[in-house]
Each structure stands twice: as structure tokens, then as C-alpha cells.
Motif scaffolding. Structure first.
Motif, short mmCIF file in Angstrom:
data_model
loop_
_atom_site.label_atom_id
_atom_site.label_comp_id
_atom_site.label_asym_id
_atom_site.label_seq_id
_atom_site.Cartn_x
_atom_site.Cartn_y
_atom_site.Cartn_z
N ARG A 34 -75.01 -27.83 -33.77
CA ARG A 34 -75.21 -28.67 -32.57
C ARG A 34 -75.59 -30.10 -32.96
O ARG A 34 -75.07 -31.07 -32.41
N ILE A 35 -76.49 -30.23 -33.95
CA ILE A 35 -76.91 -31.56 -34.40
C ILE A 35 -75.73 -32.30 -35.03
O ILE A 35 -75.57 -33.52 -34.83
N MET A 36 -74.90 -31.58 -35.77
CA MET A 36 -73.74 -32.23 -36.38
C MET A 36 -72.78 -32.75 -35.32
O MET A 36 -72.13 -33.78 -35.50
N GLY A 37 -72.69 -32.04 -34.19
CA GLY A 37 -71.89 -32.54 -33.08
C GLY A 37 -72.41 -33.89 -32.60
O GLY A 37 -71.63 -34.83 -32.34
N ASP A 38 -73.74 -34.01 -32.48
CA ASP A 38 -74.34 -35.29 -32.08
C ASP A 38 -74.06 -36.38 -33.12
O ASP A 38 -73.81 -37.54 -32.78
N ILE A 39 -74.12 -36.01 -34.40
CA ILE A 39 -73.88 -36.98 -35.47
C ILE A 39 -72.43 -37.47 -35.43
O ILE A 39 -72.16 -38.67 -35.55
N TYR A 40 -71.49 -36.54 -35.29
CA TYR A 40 -70.08 -36.92 -35.24
C TYR A 40 -69.80 -37.85 -34.05
O TYR A 40 -68.99 -38.77 -34.14
N ARG A 41 -70.45 -37.58 -32.91
CA ARG A 41 -70.25 -38.46 -31.75
C ARG A 41 -70.83 -39.84 -32.03
O ARG A 41 -70.21 -40.88 -31.74
N ALA A 42 -72.04 -39.88 -32.62
CA ALA A 42 -72.69 -41.16 -32.90
C ALA A 42 -71.88 -41.98 -33.92
O ALA A 42 -71.88 -43.21 -33.86
N LEU A 43 -71.19 -41.30 -34.81
CA LEU A 43 -70.37 -42.00 -35.82
C LEU A 43 -69.00 -42.39 -35.28
O LEU A 43 -68.23 -43.07 -35.97
N GLY A 44 -68.68 -41.91 -34.08
CA GLY A 44 -67.38 -42.23 -33.50
C GLY A 44 -66.27 -41.30 -33.96
O GLY A 44 -65.09 -41.54 -33.67
N ILE A 45 -66.62 -40.24 -34.69
CA ILE A 45 -65.61 -39.28 -35.16
C ILE A 45 -65.14 -38.41 -34.00
O ILE A 45 -63.96 -38.06 -33.90
N LEU A 46 -66.07 -38.05 -33.11
CA LEU A 46 -65.74 -37.28 -31.91
C LEU A 46 -66.21 -38.05 -30.68
O LEU A 46 -67.22 -38.76 -30.73
N LYS A 47 -65.47 -37.88 -29.58
CA LYS A 47 -65.80 -38.61 -28.36
C LYS A 47 -67.02 -38.03 -27.66
O LYS A 47 -67.86 -38.76 -27.13
N SER A 48 -67.12 -36.68 -27.63
CA SER A 48 -68.21 -36.03 -26.90
C SER A 48 -69.25 -35.42 -27.84
O SER A 48 -70.44 -35.62 -27.66
N GLY A 49 -68.79 -34.64 -28.81
CA GLY A 49 -69.72 -34.01 -29.76
C GLY A 49 -70.38 -32.75 -29.24
O GLY A 49 -71.30 -32.24 -29.87
N HIS A 50 -69.93 -32.24 -28.07
CA HIS A 50 -70.54 -31.02 -27.54
C HIS A 50 -70.17 -29.83 -28.42
O HIS A 50 -69.20 -29.86 -29.18
N LEU A 51 -70.95 -28.76 -28.32
CA LEU A 51 -70.74 -27.57 -29.15
C LEU A 51 -70.27 -26.42 -28.27
O LEU A 51 -70.92 -26.08 -27.29
N VAL A 52 -69.15 -25.82 -28.62
CA VAL A 52 -68.67 -24.61 -27.96
C VAL A 52 -68.83 -23.47 -28.95
O VAL A 52 -68.25 -23.48 -30.03
N GLU A 53 -69.63 -22.50 -28.58
CA GLU A 53 -69.97 -21.39 -29.47
C GLU A 53 -69.20 -20.14 -29.05
O GLU A 53 -69.15 -19.79 -27.87
N THR A 54 -68.58 -19.44 -30.03
CA THR A 54 -67.83 -18.22 -29.71
C THR A 54 -67.83 -17.30 -30.91
O THR A 54 -68.42 -17.58 -31.96
N ASP A 55 -67.15 -16.17 -30.75
CA ASP A 55 -66.94 -15.22 -31.85
C ASP A 55 -65.59 -14.55 -31.62
O ASP A 55 -64.78 -15.03 -30.82
N ARG A 56 -65.33 -13.45 -32.29
CA ARG A 56 -64.03 -12.79 -32.17
C ARG A 56 -63.68 -12.47 -30.72
O ARG A 56 -62.55 -12.65 -30.29
N SER A 57 -64.66 -11.98 -29.95
CA SER A 57 -64.39 -11.55 -28.57
C SER A 57 -63.91 -12.70 -27.69
O SER A 57 -63.24 -12.47 -26.69
N GLY A 58 -64.26 -13.94 -28.06
CA GLY A 58 -63.84 -15.09 -27.27
C GLY A 58 -62.46 -15.59 -27.63
O GLY A 58 -61.90 -16.45 -26.91
N LEU A 59 -61.87 -15.06 -28.71
CA LEU A 59 -60.57 -15.55 -29.20
C LEU A 59 -59.47 -14.50 -29.12
O LEU A 59 -58.31 -14.84 -28.90
N VAL A 60 -59.82 -13.24 -29.32
CA VAL A 60 -58.82 -12.18 -29.43
C VAL A 60 -58.75 -11.39 -28.13
O VAL A 60 -59.78 -10.94 -27.61
#
Length: 686
Positions: A188-214
């Protein structure tokens, strides 16, 4: 076009059935296509003169076409879901992984992820995000790695501004480590860092596992994965236990999810950062086995288990943030208590989650302690005591058993005199070795691993459980639990899964005894048998965890000897054999009496007098598969059933009759003198 009204009615019924029977999104797509395509089909039918003749085939093909379209290209229908029933995808706002290292545990909530819209969230500066990272307890190597990544990104941006070439850097990461070590929080903190650096526009975190993909059905996994990736665009997609995506056979759709994810990582490389997480060994095997994953994930960050001091600091932080204070005796003892927990931990230890659960349990214990008081000062309501935490840590059923009590339990077993002597000999050696060690003398290293040989039902599991208690009482093992397993608990069906399965069973036995029944079945039955892989894994763990694990293998004498002798690794580790003899007729009779006494039954005078002879008669044809103690238990249970049937047929029964077992209840009766005389005459005549 005849019977148009009936046709419309059938169409509506089929549409309703599709909505009810099929999964929600799939059924909605099928009905949607059917509605769109039915109008031109009805119009075409009005002008086609042979429509009525072929309409059955036309509409059958129509519905098959709609089903195929619904699977291949689902309609983008906004189907509202109950977040409690579909928690597979979550947008993490201000919280972290449950119970993890979060400076402000009273942070934000989780909500169900929308398909495309990134949530509104407070934007932190780079300095604020890095300060939050630095304020986390422990994780020094993780912090160093993140700071290194930030500096590289900043320098790259300066080079780009200066018109210099900038090598492309991958921000995708592999987080490895045990549960509760802060992986989600750092993501989550890395998302904030990437947004602050301009690498990502939002930097929000979406958390999932196998059940959310398959998904469960053919053609649905790619749309499901794509929808989740859409919700993570301009932010970070965090996939926990990502190794679970590896295929478990031809009918598994995990590989489809991986392929879809890899394509989106390439197509949306400027809008998406993916972090996959899980146990170290499993994640390395998962990444190395797929060249596509290996080329995209080249940054590994390891999250070590927290030290005892760090766990204690987490407890203090959680108490402070919830307006509790620690009593002086608890403050003094907390570090030592955590050190004891760390000393006895296994690979399933929860780290930060353990601290959260411990704190919550301590608060419950405080409430129980203060519950009867009506006039409480604020200080009492805020104070956690040493007793509160000790009660939270100690298992409710934990009872310390002395060596004398355990050996008395051994002596009370029927028969097994040679086995009892061997166990006592081992206990005496351990006891003296401990005393020599306490006196500063050298002690010979003794292997405690054992081979139990003998027929079924001869008490091998019972003695193994007692030996675990002996080792616990002597301080050789921390927990003294017995974990029973066999080939089915160690060997998996697919390549690469046996080592994982075996390691999980061994992890559950750490601090105790692992008992493997019919261990000789682990010998391979061909090139495609994974039994030898289980043996190799077991041997490695016996060496790596030699101070925390005792293994007892059991089975028939001849088979076990061949099993051990044909493997040098087993032969060097298993040098102690204990043979369990078949029970004698007298011992089986004593067992029957024991079962009867425990269940409040008595034997009739005739039954008591003839019990041993009856058992000798019933077991006259015993072979290597004879059940011994199990046979005696089964005989008693059948006797009780027969007694119940016998008494139920009587019109009148006395209370005394309900407790009495007769000889006939085990299917045996004594021959009368007349029958014996007749048999004697017949024998003489022959």
C-alpha cells in the motif's frame, strides 16, 4: 408463422431459466444476446416460408449461439454484488494486512472494488509516504530496498529531463515471507510512493488472490481477470499466495489467469504495477517455472519474521493506540514472553497477526477479570496485567504432565513388556543426558527417531503418543503433539506438489512427533510415482529441524526392514527398532474386560469363566492381518449390539440385565454333555 404467442412464451421461460440456473454475469450475458438477436430472427421468420418446418432447429441453434457468445464475450453488465459474499477483490485504503505492522491501526476500511473507477483517496507526498514506511517496526532490509528503488526512479527522472537515455525499469515485485510480516502494508505504501513519483496516476491498492482471478467455467477466467486488472489500472495489483495460480491439472484455469495477467502487464505497462506475494520457496518455484513471469518479475523483496523485540514493540504500539497501558510486571515480562513464542514458532506463525490476536485476547481477559466489579477507576479500565496476557497465550486445555505420570500411563497398557522396557531405557538416557548437560559435561548425541514394526492393532500409535509426552516432559520437545499421517498425507498427484504437501505436514509436527503409518508404501512404484520425493523432503527436514522434530515410521516388520535398508539416508537416521508383538489370548481377554469395565458392563459368571477359551477359539485362524487390539474392541462392540437385540426381544427386563453381557453375545456357546458324548461316539465310529 404459426403459434407466435406460444413461441414468445417459451422464449420468456427459457430466458428466466438461464437467469436462475447460470452464474449471474454469464446468465445475464446469454439473455442479453438472446434479446438482441431474437428481434431480427422473428422478423426473418415472417418472410421465410419454411420457418415453421425448421423452427425447432433454428431456435436450438439460436440458444447455443447465445451461450457461446456469453462465454467468449460477456456483456459489460453492471451486476451489483454483496461485498460480504464476493470479497475476492478489495481496494485497500488506509489499512494493511490484518494484524500487520500498521502505525495507525484505527485506519480506513475496505470496500468492494469497482471495475474501472479508481477510488478517491487522500494523496500523500513522497516525504509522507517514506516517513510512514520508516515508522514501521522492523523490516530494515525492506525499507532499504524501497529507498533504493525511490532513488533510482528519481535519478532516472532527472536524466529524462536532461534529455539523456533512461533504461526501462520494472516496478513489478515479488514479496516473499511468512504470513503477517507486513507485505500488504508495504504494498500500500509503495502505491503512494509510485503516485508521488508520477509513475502511477492513482497509486491505489487492489488486493486479491486466486479466487478473485480464476473462474469455475470455461471462458470465464479471462473476463474475470481482466475486470480485476481494470479496477487496478493506475494503481497496484497485489496478488497474495500467487503460487496457487499454478495449474492443478487439465481442468484448472489458473494458467489462463496467468496468461491474461501477463498480456495486460504488457498492454498496460505504463498504468499497472503488479506485486505477487507468498512463501519464499513456493514463490521462487512459481516464477521460475514460467518464462513469462520470470522476465517480468526480477525484483524480489524478502520479509523476514519479526524478532521477539519487534513483536513486543508491536504489542505496545497497539495498546497505546487503543488507549491501554501495560502494568509494570507486564512491561518487564513482555520481551521474554515474546522470546518464548518466537522460540517455539513454526512456519505457520502469524507474526503481526499473532500480536493482534494476542492483544485482542488480552483485552477479553481483562474484561473477564473486571466484569464483576461495578465501581472501576479509569486507570483499572486502561490497564492490562501480566495475568491477562498469560491467560491469552496459554492454551485453555494445556496441562503440564510429569514424566512419572506419563510413564505410569505407559505401564497401565496391557502387555507390551518389551516395548515398555525400551521406552523406559530411552527415558532414562534422556534424563541422565539432561543432568550431564546441566553440569557442563559432554553428552553423546542420541537419535530419537524410531521404526515401529508389527501387525495392525498392536498399540504402535498409542505408544507413539506416550513417547511424544515423554519427550515433552523431558524438555526434548517443546510441544509434544503427535501428528499422524500416511502416504496419502505426504504424496500429491501432480508434479511439484509433493514437496509442498510433505513440508506442510512436517511444519504441523514441529515441536512434536511425526508418526507415519505404513511408511513402506512411500517407495516408488515407477518413474511417475512421487513417493521418493516425499522421502527426500522428509530426510532434508529431519536434518534441518533435528532439534525440533522426531519421526516414527511404522508398518509390518519385513516391509519396514526392506524400506529402511534400501535407502542409505533412511538407514543412517533410523537406527532404533521397536517390535510390537501380537497380543496373546490372555491379553486380548484382558482388553475385552477393560472395554466392558469402562462402559459399565459386567460379564456373566459363565462368560467370565469361558472368556479366554472363547477368544482362543475365535482367533484360532489368525494371520498377519489380524487386528489384535482393534479386533478386541470390535468384538466388544458387537457383543453390546447383540445384547441390545437379545434384550429388546424380551417382554420384561430388569435394570440388572441391562449391564450384563452373556457368552452368547460374542457368538459362542458351551457344548452340552450330550453334544460332547455324541461327538465322541461319532469320532470313535470313524
Amino acid at each position: 408463422m404459426k403459434n407466435a404467442g406460444i413461441g414468445c412464451g417459451i422464449f420468456v421461460v427459457l430466458a428466466l431459466l438461464a437467469m436462475l440456473v447460470l452464474p449471474t454475469e454469464y446468465g445475464t450475458s446469454v439473455v442479453g444476446y438472446a434479446t438482441l438477436l431474437s428481434v431480427p430472427l422473428f422478423i426473418a421468420g415472417a418472410f421465410y416460408k419454411n420457418y415453421d418446418k425448421f423452427k425447432g432447429y433454428i431456435w436450438a441453434g439460436f440458444w447455443v449461439l447465445c451461450a457461446i457468445l456469453g462465454a467468449i464475450n460477456p456483456l459489460d453488465v453492471d451486476v451489483k454484488k454483496d461485498p460480504e459474499k464476493d470479497p475476492s477483490a478489495q481496494v485497500v485504503e488506509n489499512g494493511g494486512e490484518a494484524g500487520e505492522n500498521v502505525p495507525q491501526p484505527a485506519g480506513g476500511e475496505m470496500q468492494a472494488a469497482g471495475p474501472t473507477t479508481a477510488p478517491e483517496r487522500p494523496q500523500k507526498s513522497l516525504e509522507e509516504a517514506l516517513a510512514e514506511l520508516d515508522n514501521l517496526i522492523g523490516l530494515e532490509e525492506v525499507k532499504e530496498e524501497v529507498h533504493k528503488m525511490v532513488k533510482y526512479a528519481q535519478v532516472s527522472q532527472e536524466r529524462e529531463k536532461a534529455g539523456l537515455k533512461v533504461p526501462k525499469m520494472s516496478y513489478h515485485c515479488v514479496f516473499t515471507g511468512n504470513p503477517g510480516t507486513g507485505k500488504t502494508t508495504v504494498a500500500r505504501i509503495m502505491g503512494d510512493i509510485y503516485r508521488a513519483l508520477g509513475i502511477l496516476k492513482s497509486g491505489h491498492l487492489v488486493e486479491t488472490d486466486r479466487s478473485g482471478l480464476v473462474a469455475e467455467y470455461v471462458g470465464q477466467t479471462a473476463p474475470k481477470t481482466n475486470k480485476l486488472v481494470d479496477s487496478a489500472l493506475d494503481g497496484v495489483l497485489f496478488i497474495d499466495e500467487a503460487y496457487a495460480l499454478a495449474g492443478n491439472g487439465k481442468q484448472d484455469f489458473g494458467e489462463e489467469a496467468i496468461s491474461t495477467l501477463l498480456k495486460r502487464m504488457e498492454d498496460d505497462r505504463d498504468r499497472l504495477v503488479v506485486i505477487v506475494a507468498g512463501y519464499s520457496e513456493e514463490m521462487k518455484n512459481f516464477i521460475d517455472a514460467n518464462s513469462g513471469l520470470k522476465s517480468r518479475f526480477n525484483r524480489y523483496i524478502y520479509f523476514p519474521d519479526y524478532t521477539a523485540k519487534e513483536l513486543a514493540d508491536m504489542f505496545r504500539m497497539r495498546a497505546k493506540s487503543n488507549q491501554f497501558v501495560l502494568a509494570p510486571e507486564l512491561e518487564e515480562s513482555l520481551d521474554k514472553m515474546m522470546a518464548d513464542q518466537v522460540k517455539h514458532k513454526d512456519s505457520q506463525f502469524g507474526n503481526g497477526r499473532f500480536v493482534r490476536n494476542l492483544f485482542e485476547s488480552a483485552v477479553e481477559q481483562q474484561a473477564l477479570r473486571l466484569g464483576d466489579d461495578t465501581d472501576l477507576a479509569p486507570e483499572a479500565l486502561m490497564t492490562l496485567t501480566l495475568a491477562d496476557v498469560e491467560a491469552a497465550i496459554a492454551p485453555q486445555d494445556a496441562v503440564e504432565v510429569t514424566l512419572e505420570e506419563v510413564l505410569a500411563e505407559l505401564d497401565n497398557l496391557i502387555g507390551m513388556e518389551d516395548v515398555k522396557a525400551e521406552v523406559r531405557k530411552m527415558a532414562d538416557f534422556c534424563k541422565i543426558a539432561k543432568e550431564r548437560e546441566a553440569a557442563g559435561m559432554k553428552t553423546a548425541q542420541l537419535s530419537y527417531h524410531c521404526v515401529f514394526t508389527g501387525s495392525p492393532g498392536t498399540g504402535k500409535t498409542t505408544v507413539a503418543r506416550i513417547m511424544a509426552k515423554v519427550f515433552k516432559a523431558l524438555g526434548i520437545l517443546d510441544k509434544g503433539q503427535l501428528v499422524e499421517t500416511d502416504r496419502s498425507g505426504l504424496v500429491a498427484e501432480y508434479v511439484g506438489q509433493t514437496a509442498v504437501k510433505t513440508n506442510k505436514v512436517i511444519d504441523s509436527a514441529l515441536g512434536g512427533v511425526l508418526f507415519i503409518d505404513e511408511a513402506y508404501t512411500l517407495v516408488g512404484k515407477g518413474d511417475k510415482d512421487f513417493g521418493p520425493e516425499a522421502i527426500a523432503t522428509l530426510l532434508k527436514r529431519m536434518e534441518d529441524d533435528r532439534d525440533r522434530l522426531i519421526v516414527i515410521v511404522a508398518g509390518y516388520s519385513e516391509e519396514m526392514k526392506d524400506f529402511i535398508d534400501n535407502n542409505p539416508g533412511l538407514q543412517s537416521r533410523f537406527t532404533r527398532y521397536i517390535h510390537f508383538k501380537d497380543y496373546t489370548t490372555k491379553e486380548l481377554a484382558d482388553m475385552f474386560r477393560m472395554y466392558a469395565k469402562k462402559s459399565h458392563y459386567v460379564l456373566s459368571e459363565e462368560f467370565e469363566k469361558n472368556l479366554q477359551g472363547a477368544i482362543a477359539y475365535l482367533t484360532r485362524n489368525r494371520d498377519k492381518n489380524f487386528g489384535n487390539g482393534r479386533w478386541a474392541r470390535n468384538l466388544f462392540e458387537k457383543a453390546v449390539e447383540h445384547q441390545a437385540s437379545r434384550l429388546a426381544a424380551l417382554e420384561e427386563r430388569t435394570p440388572e440385565m441391562l449391564n450384563v453381557l452373556e457368552l452368547g453375545d460374542i457368538g459362542v456357546r458351551i457344548k452340552s454333555p450330550e453334544e460332547k458324548a455324541q461327538e465322541s461316539q461319532e469320532a470313535s465310529a470313524k
